[in-house]
Design a protein around this motif. Structure first.
Motif, mmCIF file in Angstrom:
data_model
loop_
_atom_site.group_PDB
_atom_site.id
_atom_site.type_symbol
_atom_site.label_atom_id
_atom_site.label_comp_id
_atom_site.label_asym_id
_atom_site.label_seq_id
_atom_site.Cartn_x
_atom_site.Cartn_y
_atom_site.Cartn_z
ATOM 1 N N TYR A 1 0.844 -1.188 0.000
ATOM 2 C CA TYR A 1 0.000 0.000 0.000
ATOM 3 C C TYR A 1 0.884 1.245 0.000
ATOM 4 C CZ TYR A 1 -3.834 -3.091 1.416
ATOM 5 O OH TYR A 1 -4.777 -4.084 1.460
ATOM 6 N N GLN B 1 0.790 5.263 1.146
ATOM 7 C CA GLN B 1 0.044 6.235 1.943
ATOM 8 C C GLN B 1 0.691 7.606 1.821
ATOM 9 O OE1 GLN B 1 -0.133 5.599 6.204
ATOM 10 N NE2 GLN B 1 -2.069 6.697 6.372
ATOM 11 N N GLY C 1 -5.477 8.131 3.548
ATOM 12 C CA GLY C 1 -5.512 6.726 3.888
ATOM 13 C C GLY C 1 -4.654 5.930 2.912
ATOM 14 N N PRO C 2 -4.213 4.748 3.302
ATOM 15 C CA PRO C 2 -3.413 3.910 2.401
ATOM 16 C C PRO C 2 -4.193 3.529 1.141
ATOM 17 C CG PRO C 2 -3.262 3.128 4.659
ATOM 18 C CD PRO C 2 -4.369 4.137 4.637
ATOM 19 N N GLN C 3 -3.454 3.417 0.036
ATOM 20 C CA GLN C 3 -4.062 2.974 -1.218
ATOM 21 C C GLN C 3 -3.375 1.696 -1.684
ATOM 22 O OE1 GLN C 3 -5.020 5.608 -4.304
ATOM 23 N NE2 GLN C 3 -5.744 7.253 -2.981
ATOM 24 N N PHE C 4 -4.171 0.746 -2.117
ATOM 25 C CA PHE C 4 -3.703 -0.582 -2.524
ATOM 26 C C PHE C 4 -2.900 -0.498 -3.809
ATOM 27 C CE2 PHE C 4 -3.945 -5.146 -2.735
ATOM 28 C CZ PHE C 4 -4.112 -5.473 -4.070
ATOM 29 N N GLN D 1 -1.008 -7.142 -4.811
ATOM 30 C CA GLN D 1 -0.964 -8.256 -3.870
ATOM 31 C C GLN D 1 -0.287 -9.445 -4.527
ATOM 32 O OE1 GLN D 1 -4.501 -10.967 -2.881
ATOM 33 N NE2 GLN D 1 -4.515 -9.495 -1.195
ATOM 34 N N ARG E 1 -1.609 -11.163 -7.861
ATOM 35 C CA ARG E 1 -2.990 -11.647 -7.958
ATOM 36 C C ARG E 1 -3.977 -10.507 -8.209
ATOM 37 N NH1 ARG E 1 -5.817 -15.278 -3.366
ATOM 38 N NH2 ARG E 1 -5.495 -13.418 -2.126
ATOM 39 N N GLN E 2 -3.673 -9.355 -7.597
ATOM 40 C CA GLN E 2 -4.552 -8.201 -7.777
ATOM 41 C C GLN E 2 -3.673 -6.966 -7.919
ATOM 42 O OE1 GLN E 2 -8.439 -7.978 -5.539
ATOM 43 N NE2 GLN E 2 -7.144 -8.957 -3.996
ATOM 44 N N ARG E 3 -4.197 -5.962 -8.595
ATOM 45 C CA ARG E 3 -3.446 -4.732 -8.758
ATOM 46 C C ARG E 3 -4.386 -3.543 -8.619
ATOM 47 N NH1 ARG E 3 1.629 -3.794 -10.976
ATOM 48 N NH2 ARG E 3 2.009 -1.603 -11.458
ATOM 49 N N GLY E 4 -3.912 -2.514 -7.960
ATOM 50 C CA GLY E 4 -4.676 -1.279 -7.842
ATOM 51 C C GLY E 4 -4.376 -0.363 -9.012
ATOM 52 N N LEU F 1 3.597 0.759 2.818
ATOM 53 C CA LEU F 1 3.231 -0.221 3.830
ATOM 54 C C LEU F 1 3.085 -1.591 3.206
ATOM 55 C CD1 LEU F 1 0.557 2.019 5.528
ATOM 56 C CD2 LEU F 1 2.664 1.268 6.638
ATOM 57 N N SER G 1 -0.918 -11.716 5.231
ATOM 58 C CA SER G 1 -2.104 -12.447 5.675
ATOM 59 C C SER G 1 -1.970 -13.888 5.215
ATOM 60 C CB SER G 1 -3.374 -11.807 5.108
ATOM 61 O OG SER G 1 -3.300 -11.740 3.692
ATOM 62 N N GLN H 1 -4.150 -17.074 3.532
ATOM 63 C CA GLN H 1 -5.359 -17.417 2.816
ATOM 64 C C GLN H 1 -6.233 -18.363 3.605
ATOM 65 O OE1 GLN H 1 -6.438 -16.084 -0.225
ATOM 66 N NE2 GLN H 1 -4.801 -14.703 0.416
ATOM 67 N N GLN I 1 -5.371 -8.658 7.974
ATOM 68 C CA GLN I 1 -4.060 -8.320 7.437
ATOM 69 C C GLN I 1 -3.250 -7.606 8.510
ATOM 70 O OE1 GLN I 1 -3.671 -6.697 3.456
ATOM 71 N NE2 GLN I 1 -5.743 -7.340 2.952
#
Lengths: 113, 110
Positions: A35, A37, A42-45, A48, A55-58, A90, A94, A96, A102
């Motif tokens: 993340y 910040q 606030g933190p932004q993704f 992951q 697996r995921q992207r912001g 940051l 976590s 699965q 997290q």
């Protein structure tokens, strides 16, 4: 039991340079998320990693890339640094198979001059 | 972009008083989590509430979730100076991708 660790704590770079940030997840965790910040926000993704794959992207440009190693640790790389990349980065880990909580590391403060 | 908003943006109270922070979000969620952050450092996980739960307690913390209104509240009872921090709500819609709000800055004075 060590929690999530990140290195370095602080980093100063100049525009155009490249930077690598590192994260070691909490013991037993297999998923790492990054993340960004900005000050007062606030933190932004960013993205992951799970099973060594993204697996995921912001909503971040391709200048932001990462990697996950077989021991589940992870790196965040940022190329062609811009002043706007100055932020607290940051890392969160976590598992699965053990719920959705997290756990965050202390962060790396990146300053781009 | 941020998922939602915390309200108020800043809150100043005396030790012993209760502090209530609210969070609104925009989309359906799997769970909602509250985090605390001291002096711009790492986030400390406080509590997770799932979408099928309405209220949860942990020590001096009480969290409520109203999925019909897409809102949550965090109550800290009998506040202490050590509770001074920024508090963030974060929603998880899928695969643990957290979307954070803008945060509430809490100041507890002795």
């Amino acid at each position: 039991d060590a929690g999530v660790t990140q290195s370095p704590t602080h980093l100063i770079k100049t525009r155009g340079q490249q930077v690598t940030l590192r994260c070691s997840p909490k013991s037993g965790h297999d998923t790492v998320s990054w993340y960004q910040q900005a000050l007062g926000q606030g933190p932004q993704f960013i993205f992951q990693y799970y099973e060594e794959e993204e697996r995921q992207r912001g909503n971040f440009p391709d200048r932001f890339s990462g990697h996950q190693f077989p021991n589940y640790s992870s790196e965040l790389n940022v190329n062609a640094l811009l002043l706007g990349d100055s932020a607290l980065y940051l890392c969160a880990s976590s598992s699965q198979g053990a719920g959705d909580t997290q756990y965050f590391g202390p962060g790396t403060r990146l300053t781009v001059l | 972009s941020q998922q939602g908003e915390e309200d108020p943006q800043a809150l100043s109270i005396q030790e012993g008083e209760n502090a209530t922070m609210n969070c609104s979000y925009k989309t359906s969620i799997n769970n909602l989590q509250w985090y605390r952050q001291n002096s711009g450092r790492g986030l400390v996980h406080l509590i997770l509430i799932r979408s099928n739960e309405r209220e949860k307690h942990s020590g001096r913390l009480r969290v409520t979730l109203d999925t019909s209104k897409k809102s949550s509240s965090l109550l800290i009872t009998a506040s202490r100076a050590a509770d001074t921090a920024s508090y963030f709500c974060a929603t998880d819609k899928s695969f643990q991708k957290l979307v954070f709000g803008t945060g509430t800055r809490l100041l507890v004075s002795p």
